[in-house]
Design an enzyme around this catalytic site. Structure first.
Site, PDB file in Angstrom:
ATOM      1  N   TYR A  55      -1.691 -82.066   7.546  1.00 59.39           N
ATOM      2  CA  TYR A  55      -1.325 -81.317   8.650  1.00 59.39           C
ATOM      3  C   TYR A  55      -0.460 -80.217   8.196  1.00 59.39           C
ATOM      4  CZ  TYR A  55      -3.435 -83.041  13.159  1.00 59.39           C
ATOM      5  OH  TYR A  55      -4.321 -83.066  14.035  1.00 59.39           O
ATOM      6  N   ASP A 201     -13.910 -56.115  15.290  1.00 54.31           N
ATOM      7  CA  ASP A 201     -14.389 -57.449  14.777  1.00 54.31           C
ATOM      8  C   ASP A 201     -15.484 -57.309  13.647  1.00 54.31           C
ATOM      9  OD1 ASP A 201     -15.595 -59.793  14.424  1.00 54.31           O
ATOM     10  OD2 ASP A 201     -16.051 -60.362  16.370  1.00 54.31           O
ATOM     11  N   THR A 228     -14.703 -62.999  10.246  1.00 53.54           N
ATOM     12  CA  THR A 228     -15.166 -64.690   9.601  1.00 53.54           C
ATOM     13  C   THR A 228     -15.118 -64.366   8.105  1.00 53.54           C
ATOM     14  OG1 THR A 228     -17.418 -64.210  10.278  1.00 53.54           O
ATOM     15  CG2 THR A 228     -16.283 -65.537  11.869  1.00 53.54           C
ATOM     16  N   ARG A 237     -16.385 -71.677   6.352  1.00 54.19           N
ATOM     17  CA  ARG A 237     -16.461 -71.117   7.560  1.00 54.19           C
ATOM     18  C   ARG A 237     -14.717 -71.299   8.090  1.00 54.19           C
ATOM     19  NH1 ARG A 237     -21.717 -72.102   9.266  1.00 54.19           N
ATOM     20  NH2 ARG A 237     -21.156 -71.165  11.221  1.00 54.19           N
TER      21      ARG A 237
END
Ligand code: DSN
Length: 423
Positions: A55, A201, A228, A237
């Site tokens: 984390y 984008d 992306t 991804r």
């Protein structure tokens, strides 16, 4: 020595069987969906690494959990490499994927109810560019510009007229299904004219921009650019936000703690490696070949009589109107091509007369087959197989022979990171 695969095979044979099935599908078929690619072995290794255990809420040097010696280093490297490659002041590499990446920009820079000027969905815009079915479409007031004419041009005078009428706070360039490139400078000027942010984008073409074969919106003075990391960039991804210095704090706060909790550090590490590999001569050659391959595939299909949206391509993507060409909807065409090992996706076209689940077209792209090493002659073969399959859709014997041809072609071009079949 027992491997992870052995453990999976005995511990969960159902999932193991799916993994083997997917490996064989990728190995034996050809991936022509323009948003997909075959990633690097290094990326596969990092995605399955111990970074997935960690984390890392917060940002390097300011985390909410201990033990960040290596994750901080990884994230700093990813950010620095992104800034260098895309000529941006600041990069946020934490977005989990494309949708949260765009949502973080809207929520960080705007207030609910503000107006965003974006490309219409059926003309090529993405769901997160304000489709009425998306949450963002409810939260913000999207006004949509469209492409015009058979060439699918964007009439920037009309975009300016819409901007003057609706006074958007953000002007958005970007697409998920548009086989042409944007001219970014007029959009920057339109945003200036109405005091809006200019956002691009570039998810589909991030790798093509990184390598310099397509224009970079940051060079045209855009405030913010999203991409992306798994499409033409060929990474894991994920999503990235690149922006100017003056909005960096707003963007970071919007990603965390605004929208997300802990970033997926296995993906961030894989993004860092992807960006290093994108800054090489080999990747620039790949990007150039991706464009050449798309042009050859378009020429081959046009020679077979295919109808292409905008008449061709200037990027990595083609949209074939199978309905006007063969009176076959995109769903039927996708199925026929699946049958011969060519993976494509059904696609709506501008103001499509057919419904979204049975639209007029299919969408194709060359990033993945180019990663496998294919060049012009292979595009000619693929285009010919495709046209033959579509024009002989009901002929099972013919389709079986074409399927064999595709498998044979695929055999000569291994998928990175995937060993040859051992049976
Ligand atoms: N799924 C992506 C694409 O196929 O273009 C967009 O989200």
């Amino acid at each position: 020595m027992t491997t992870y695969r052995d453990v999976l095979q005995s511990g969960d044979p159902d999932i193991f069987e799916c993994l083997i099935g997917e490996e064989n599908r990728q190995r034996e078929g050809l991936e022509l969906i323009p948003s997909e690619n075959y990633t690097y072995p290094e990326v596969l290794a990092l995605l399955g690494s111990v970074f997935t255990n960690k984390y890392s809420e917060g940002y390097p040097g300011r985390r909410y959990y201990g033990g960040q010696e290596f994750t901080d280093k990884v994230e700093r490297l990813a950010r620095d490499r992104a800034c260098t490659l895309f000529r941006a002041d600041h990069a946020n590499v934490q977005p989990l994927s494309g949708s949260p990446m765009n949502q973080a920009v809207y929520l960080g820079l705007l207030e609910p109810g503000d107006t965003i000027l974006a490309m219409d969905l059926s003309h090529g815009g993405h769901l997160t560019h304000g489709a009425p079915v998306s949450h963002m479409g409810h939260l913000f007031n999207f006004v949509r510009y469209k492409t015009t004419g058979a060439q699918g041009a964007i009439d920037t005078d009309d975009v300016l007229r819409l901007a003057q009428e609706h006074r958007p706070k953000l002007v958005l360039c970007g697409y998920t299904s548009y086989p042409r490139d944007f001219d970014y400078a007029p959009f920057r000027a339109i945003a200036d004219e109405v005091g809006a942010y200019a956002m691009a984008d570039v998810s589909h073409v991030g790798g093509l921009i990184a390598s310099g074969v397509l224009a970079n919106p940051m060079d045209a003075g855009f405030d913010v650019m999203t991409t992306t990391t798994h499409k033409s960039l060929r990474g894991p991804r994920g999503g990235m936000i690149l922006c100017k210095k003056d909005i960096a704090k707003k963007i970071d706060a919007s990603v965390f703690p605004g929208l997300q909790g802990g970033p997926h550090m296995n993906a961030v590490a894989a993004i860092a490696v992807t960006l290093k590999l994108a800054d090489t001569a080999a990747f620039r050659t790949y990007a150039k070949q991706t464009l050449t391959n798309a042009a050859i595939l378009a020429d081959t299909l046009l020679a077979q009589g295919a109808h292409l949206i905008t008449g061709g391509t200037s990027n990595h993507m083609l949209v074939v109107n199978t309905h006007s060409w063969l009176n076959m909807d995109g769903t039927a065409a996708e199925k026929v091509l699946d049958r011969v090992g060519l993976t494509t996706n059904k696609q709506i076209i501008p103001d499509d007369p057919l419904p979204p689940l049975r639209p007029s077209a299919i969408r194709l792209g060359t990033p993945a087959v180019t990663t496998r090493g294919m060049t012009e002659e292979h595009m000619t073969e693929i285009g010919t197989v495709m046209a033959t399959a579509l024009t002989h859709a009901g002929e099972e014997k013919k389709l079986a022979a074409l399927g064999d041809q595709v498998r044979h072609l695929a055999d000569g071009f291994p998928v990175p990171g995937l060993a040859a079949r051992d049976d």
